[in-house]
Design a protein around this motif. Structure first.
Motif, PDB file in Angstrom:
ATOM      1  N   ASP A  31      15.724  66.438  88.887  1.00  0.00           N
ATOM      2  CA  ASP A  31      15.834  64.995  89.164  1.00  0.00           C
ATOM      3  C   ASP A  31      17.037  64.394  88.455  1.00  0.00           C
ATOM      4  O   ASP A  31      17.595  63.400  88.904  1.00  0.00           O
ATOM      5  CB  ASP A  31      14.575  64.258  88.697  1.00  0.00           C
ATOM      6  CG  ASP A  31      13.392  64.486  89.619  1.00  0.00           C
ATOM      7  OD1 ASP A  31      13.614  64.771  90.810  1.00  0.00           O
ATOM      8  OD2 ASP A  31      12.245  64.381  89.144  1.00  0.00           O
ATOM      9  N   GLU A  32      17.397  64.964  87.318  1.00  0.00           N
ATOM     10  CA  GLU A  32      18.496  64.451  86.512  1.00  0.00           C
ATOM     11  C   GLU A  32      19.622  65.466  86.435  1.00  0.00           C
ATOM     12  O   GLU A  32      19.387  66.666  86.406  1.00  0.00           O
ATOM     13  CB  GLU A  32      18.017  64.136  85.089  1.00  0.00           C
ATOM     14  CG  GLU A  32      17.057  62.960  85.015  1.00  0.00           C
ATOM     15  CD  GLU A  32      17.688  61.647  85.460  1.00  0.00           C
ATOM     16  OE1 GLU A  32      18.864  61.405  85.104  1.00  0.00           O
ATOM     17  OE2 GLU A  32      17.015  60.887  86.163  1.00  0.00           O
ATOM     18  N   LYS A  37      28.096  61.247  81.683  1.00  0.00           N
ATOM     19  CA  LYS A  37      27.849  59.948  82.328  1.00  0.00           C
ATOM     20  C   LYS A  37      28.979  59.551  83.264  1.00  0.00           C
ATOM     21  O   LYS A  37      28.736  59.068  84.367  1.00  0.00           O
ATOM     22  CB  LYS A  37      27.641  58.860  81.269  1.00  0.00           C
ATOM     23  CG  LYS A  37      26.337  58.954  80.557  1.00  0.00           C
ATOM     24  CD  LYS A  37      26.188  57.836  79.528  1.00  0.00           C
ATOM     25  CE  LYS A  37      24.912  58.001  78.745  1.00  0.00           C
ATOM     26  NZ  LYS A  37      24.749  56.957  77.735  1.00  0.00           N
ATOM     27  N   LYS A  40      28.963  61.763  86.420  1.00  0.00           N
ATOM     28  CA  LYS A  40      27.794  61.405  87.233  1.00  0.00           C
ATOM     29  C   LYS A  40      28.034  60.084  87.953  1.00  0.00           C
ATOM     30  O   LYS A  40      27.786  59.962  89.155  1.00  0.00           O
ATOM     31  CB  LYS A  40      26.566  61.315  86.328  1.00  0.00           C
ATOM     32  CG  LYS A  40      25.279  61.007  87.034  1.00  0.00           C
ATOM     33  CD  LYS A  40      24.134  61.083  86.045  1.00  0.00           C
ATOM     34  CE  LYS A  40      23.353  59.811  86.100  1.00  0.00           C
ATOM     35  NZ  LYS A  40      22.221  59.763  85.220  1.00  0.00           N
ATOM     36  N   ARG A  53      18.399  65.344  95.330  1.00  0.00           N
ATOM     37  CA  ARG A  53      17.801  65.842  94.084  1.00  0.00           C
ATOM     38  C   ARG A  53      16.545  66.676  94.377  1.00  0.00           C
ATOM     39  O   ARG A  53      15.938  66.556  95.426  1.00  0.00           O
ATOM     40  CB  ARG A  53      17.444  64.670  93.183  1.00  0.00           C
ATOM     41  CG  ARG A  53      18.637  63.932  92.617  1.00  0.00           C
ATOM     42  CD  ARG A  53      18.171  62.767  91.735  1.00  0.00           C
ATOM     43  NE  ARG A  53      19.258  62.205  90.964  1.00  0.00           N
ATOM     44  CZ  ARG A  53      20.037  61.218  91.382  1.00  0.00           C
ATOM     45  NH1 ARG A  53      19.868  60.711  92.580  1.00  0.00           N
ATOM     46  NH2 ARG A  53      21.001  60.757  90.610  1.00  0.00           N
TER      47      ARG A  53
END
Length: 169
Positions: A31-32, A37, A40, A53
């Protein structure tokens, strides 16, 4: 186009490929993302990138050419096929250097072979490293080709200088 992965390399590949394709699917098994950062955010804000995801690829679809990738949801097992003409894997990489442990110096805290600055020469005279086993940052085929050429030239120079003293086994 489809990119498989969730780290910085996958984000960079997806953003790069979005310049050449009308849509890039970025598929990650979690999911992540593990990406930084900034990487992403760049992928998430790119209108040409669609993020999928919690899916993993299970099959490439097509006869003579790739026409799609079958994906499976990691929790439900539900499958779906996404139409794509190109597939890129940007998943974890660990160089296969275990057999060299103790024989060559490795980069601190990794399995990458240490080389001298601006060289492919290793801690052992006459041994040269190139590509994915010494390039921790880029890990790409084009840099592997370039450092492979460097290593070949350095090996040639080494043999020319030390040829008489080399074992003939």
């Amino acid at each position: 186009l489809m990119v498989i992965g969730g780290g910085d390399s996958a984000m960079e590949e997806a953003n790069f490929l979005s310049k050449y394709g009308s849509k890039v699917y970025l598929v990650h098994r979690r999911d992540e993302f593990r990406a930084s950062k900034i990487m992403k955010r760049r992928a998430e804000e790119n209108p040409k990138i669609e993020i999928i995801r919690s899916h993993v690829p299970i099959a490439a679809v097509g006869d003579q050419r790739l026409s799609g990738v079958e994906l499976s949801h990691v929790a439900t097992g539900e499958t779906r096929t996404v139409d794509v003409a190109g597939l890129f894997f940007a998943i974890g990489h660990e160089p296969a250097t275990d057999f060299l442990r103790g024989d060559l110096a490795l980069q601190e805290g990794s399995k990458y072979i240490a080389t001298f600055p601006n060289s492919t020469a290793t801690s052992v005279p006459g041994v040269f490293a190139a590509g994915d086993v010494q390039d921790k940052k880029w890990r790409q085929a084009i840099t592997a080709a370039g450092t492979g050429c460097m290593a070949a030239l350095e090996a040639e120079h080494f043999v020319a200088e030390h040829g008489d003293g080399l074992a003939s086994e």
